[in-house]
Design an enzyme around this catalytic site. Structure first.
Site, PDB file in Angstrom:
ATOM      1  N   ALA A   1      43.861  69.035  32.785  1.00  0.00           N
ATOM      2  CA  ALA A   1      43.693  69.032  34.240  1.00  0.00           C
ATOM      3  C   ALA A   1      42.391  68.354  34.638  1.00  0.00           C
ATOM      4  CB  ALA A   1      43.719  70.468  34.767  1.00  0.00           C
TER       5      ALA A   1
ATOM      6  N   ASP B   1      23.010  25.327  38.680  1.00  0.00           N
ATOM      7  CA  ASP B   1      22.717  23.949  38.331  1.00  0.00           C
ATOM      8  C   ASP B   1      23.016  23.085  39.552  1.00  0.00           C
ATOM      9  OD1 ASP B   1      22.203  21.759  36.464  1.00  0.00           O
ATOM     10  OD2 ASP B   1      24.323  21.316  36.723  1.00  0.00           O
TER      11      ASP B   1
END
Length: 872
Positions: free
Chosen positions: A289, A335
């Site tokens: 549970a 870049d």
């Protein structure tokens, strides 16, 4: 040559040596190496190949899916169930684990296969001198000392020093980030320079743009500049993503919580006088549970769906757990060349001198006739063949409605003075319909020296050029003069005769979509950093055009190489533009950013980006222009090379994290509510109010079926309006815990209250069936409410996530089958319910549904504590 000798050669600065020193150090000559020398060097140094990132085997990809901590807990539950003879429950759990693992495996395999399809495999052939004879060999057999012949179009197989060359230009953008073609020479250099400025050297992975050269190999394989990059990648230890850290932290806390709850349940059952067998069975039921068995599967499905959504947006995710990390990115280190710019020299401005005499058409004609490059138009896009600067002139002419082929056909070229870096101009002599002309293009300074202009006119042109240069444009001047004869045409023939028509202003332009993406990133609290191999001035101009703040200046490799780690960390706080950067320093920048707490996404496409891609939290490579090295180092590949896809990926990453929180809240609320109800039922009624298979059905089947559509929850459009999530903030934050506890305790008390109320009237079987059905109904209603922690289901729109309606209908059909089909009743220990009982069953779910709506209306932000930043 011994290995020890070669290790010493690694320290040599080859670009500073004379040719005699080169041959002496490498024990070679213009007649090349002997077969015996080659054999010994291959044995000593290995083949000319580079191992980048070790490719994972299919078995490795499959087995690492089992390393999830939650999977380990589920396996423990499987073993416990089997140990007490609960084979059906154990089988259900094991099947769930297998499904989850297969989902992760196939998603990652799909990404890896897509990466493989992006690679271009070929066998590189090289012309070398061996035993004084010209041979063609595979590049993998190149060794230091080999004399190699290169010509236009060749891929350079190793790091080499130039011995002789003619009009030799090389495209080094994959290594240095420079977008321009670099002219090379065979001269000795008298001072040390950075990689990008070593004009008498060529490097592996770069390509010959024009001309021919004879070179000598000075480094091969792992000892090349590319090899050093690959070695750097291998040294980088992969780190866990923020999500992996969050899941690990959540698992540890869950394990501690489950242990405490089980101890409480054991104490209660022992206090009530149950046998040890019953206590063990209750403990197993309690653990089932408490553990959200459906969470690993649900998390995997959310991430896999995120991968699918991103793939549709041209972002290929290679690693499942990396999907979410994009959402927590605070810095994008990008870049410049090909990522923020087009990697295509473009004429953006022109200047015409003496417009009453010269025309724009004449300027473009000179550009076409004084060039050797070609272009092709494929599907509306121009493709450059040869020098990109010359190609830019042809493209500009075509865009002005001029046909460059027709122009060239109208003139017959008789003579040419090729471009050389020392002379800085190119001239052609052409016979045209109106006479014999010389057409010249080159540096403005050189052409002004050739011109017949007055001093005042020269000053006027120079002042105009300064305005263009201030915009970061490269200036290329053009002129012409008429000839009587082409015989004995040389530089002296041009002196004092050239008519300056004007000049072109050129640059590698920023991507328009990149500007918008950067603006959106700034709005989202994400800092964008530009890293390039270009010169500082050009870098600053491009940064300003893109909207990147360059006011704090530009850092170069010259400065960075002298910084300590501490100094580097101080500088990266403010500097957003980095120029003349070498590979090791890209990695150093990313490392410093991470040290100050940034979550870094590094974008790039070249070999020079690979170490930083590997070191970053998220490495993003370009799919079209990206090198194989960059792709293998990346977590994500942009299939369209479009920087704007980063913005979409970040937005999707944030949405994915929100969905993960929705799913986690949904499943944990049910589990904790169940466990509380179990403890209360044992404590006050001597019965456990759910049997194990019912718990598994709630947690695994109904829970996961309903949780899956939460992975499809539409974005709200506000994802990029929030600041980036702090690195310290986990998947589960304090306010979320408070919300889960509020909902689960309300659920536990409501379901136990109903159970306690009906137990005396209907008996244990009907009472359990009612609790079982009540929890299932709660999950249906909870799924609609959990889609936001601030907005009500009506503000979001009840049907905006239509996918959520399907599992509710399916779940209702399955629940009816379990209640009313005999063999399923027996398996799940259920009893048919009448209409009155069903009316009672829906009360807890409706109660919580209404409470959550009221909470969101009157106390919208009560559970926001720690959502974005720790302690806030």
């Amino acid at each position: 040559m011994s290995y020890q000798t070669f290790k010493k050669l690694e320290e040599i600065k080859w670009h500073l040596l004379t040719k005699e020193e080169l041959f002496k150090q490498l024990d070679s000559s213009l007649e090349g190496l002997t077969s015996k020398q080659v054999s010994l060097r291959i044995s000593a140094f290995g083949k000319n190949v580079i191992q980048t990132v070790k490719k994972l085997s299919i078995f490795s990809i499959f087995t690492r899916q089992f390393l999830n901590p939650l999977v380990c807990i589920l396996f423990l539950a499987v073993l416990l169930k089997i140990s007490v003879g609960e084979y059906l429950d154990g089988s259900v759990l094991f099947f769930t684990i297998l499904v989850m693992v297969l989902i992760g495996f196939f998603q990652e395999m799909r990404a890896e296969n897509a990466l493989e399809s992006l690679k271009k495999f070929y066998s590189l052939k090289v012309k070398v001198i061996r035993d004084a004879t010209l041979e063609v060999i595979n590049s993998e057999f190149i060794v230091p000392g080999d004399v190699i012949f290169l010509e236009s179009g060749d891929k350079i197989p190793a790091d080499c020093r130039i011995l002789e060359c003619s009009y030799f230009k090389v495209n080094e953008s994959s290594l240095t980030g420079e977008s321009l073609i670099i002219e090379k020479h065979a001269l000795d250099m008298d001072k040390d320079t950075v990689l990008a400025e070593r004009k008498n050297m060529v490097y592996t992975s770069t390509t010959v743009a024009t001309g021919k050269a004879t070179v000598i190999c000075v480094a091969s394989g792992i000892n090349t500049e590319l090899g050093k990059v690959a070695s750097l990648i291998q040294e980088i230890k992969p780190e866990k993503t923020p999500l992996q850290k969050s899941i690990h932290s959540l698992t540890m806390w869950m394990a501690l919580f489950v242990l405490c709850m089980i101890l409480i349940l054991v104490f209660v059952t022992y206090y009530k006088g149950f046998s040890w067998i019953d206590i063990l069975l209750f403990a197993i039921s309690g653990s089932i549970a408490a553990i959200p068995e459906g969470l690993p599967a649900a998390v995997t499905i959310v991430l896999a769906k995120g991968m699918h959504i991103m793939a549709k947006k041209n972002a290929l995710i290679r690693r499942l757990a990396a999907v979410e990390t994009l959402g927590s990115t605070t810095v994008i280190a990008s870049d410049k060349t090909g990522t923020l710019t087009l990697n295509q020299m473009t004429v953006t401005d022109v200047y015409i001198h003496n417009t009453s005499k010269h025309t724009l058409g004449l300027l473009y004609e000179i550009g076409v006739l004084a060039s050797n490059s070609e272009i092709k138009k494929i599907d509306g896009v121009y493709e450059a063949i040869g020098d990109p600067t010359e190609s830019a002139l042809l493209i500009a002419a075509e865009k002005e409605g001029m046909d460059h082929i027709q122009i060239r056909n109208s003139y017959h070229r008789l003579q040419e003075i090729p471009f050389e870096s020392e002379k800085r101009y190119m001239a052609t002599v052409c016979q045209g319909p109106n006479g014999l002309f010389a057409f010249v293009k080159g540096s403005l300074e050189t052409l002004l020296g050739f011109s017949s202009l007055s001093k005042e006119e020269k000053i006027e042109i120079e002042n105009e050029a300064k305005k263009y240069a201030a915009k970061g444009l490269r200036i290329l001047a053009a002129g012409f003069f008429e000839l009587d004869t082409h015989k004995h045409f040389d530089e002296k023939s041009i002196q004092g005769k050239l008519n300056i028509v004007g000049f072109f202003g050129m640059l590698d332009p920023p991507r328009e979509e990149a500007k918008h993406a950067i603006h959106c990133c700034h709005k989202a609290g994400i800092r964008v950093i530009m890293i390039t191999g270009d010169n500082p001035f050009t870098a600053q101009v491009i940064a300003n055009k893109l909207g990147i703040d360059a006011s704090k200046g530009v850092l170069t490799s010259y400065e960075i190489q002298n910084f300590s780690d501490e100094e580097m960390q101080k500088r990266v706080h403010d500097i957003n533009v980095y120029a003349r950067i070498e590979p090791i320093h890209k990695y150093k920048i990313v490392k410093a950013l991470k040290e100050i707490g940034a979550v870094v996404a590094m974008t790039g496409d070249g070999v020079n980006d690979a170490p930083a891609l590997e070191a970053a939290d998220i490495g993003v490579s370009m799919g079209i222009t990206g090198t194989d090295v960059a792709k293998e180092a990346a977590d994500m590949i942009l299939l369209d090379d479009n920087f704007s896809s980063i913005q979409a990926a970040v937005e999707e990453g944030r949405a994915i994290f929100n969905r993960l929180r929705f799913v986690t809240t949904f499943l944990l609320t049910t589990c904790i509510g169940e466990l509380l109800g179990l403890i209360l039922s044992v404590l006050f009624t001597d019965y456990i109010y759910l049997v194990p298979l019912q718990i598994l059905w709630i947690n695994l089947v109904t829970g996961v079926i309903v949780a899956i559509p939460l992975a499809l929850e539409p974005k709200t459009g506000e994802e990029l309006l929030q600041p980036p999530r702090s690195k310290e903030v986990k998947l589960v934050y304090p306010g979320m815990i408070q919300r889960i506890l509020f909902l689960s305790f309300t659920l536990g008390l409501a379901t136990f209250g109903m159970y306690d109320l009906v137990l005396p009237h209907y008996g244990i079987n009907i009472a359990r069936t009612m609790v079982f059905t009540s929890l299932v109904v709660f999950e249906w209603l909870m799924a609609f409410n959990v889609r936001s922690d601030e907005k009500t289901v009506f503000e979001l729109g009840l049907f905006t996530n239509k996918a959520l309606l399907i599992p509710v209908v399916i779940g209702a059909i399955l629940q009816i089958m379990i209640l009313y089909i005999p063999f399923l009743q027996k398996a799940f220990e259920t009893t048919p319910l009448n209409a009155y009982q069903i009316a009672i069953v829906v009360i807890p779910g409706i109660l919580l549904f209404v409470l959550e709506i009221l909470r969101k209306i009157f106390f919208k932000n009560i559970f926001n504590h720690g959502k974005w930043k720790k302690g806030k």
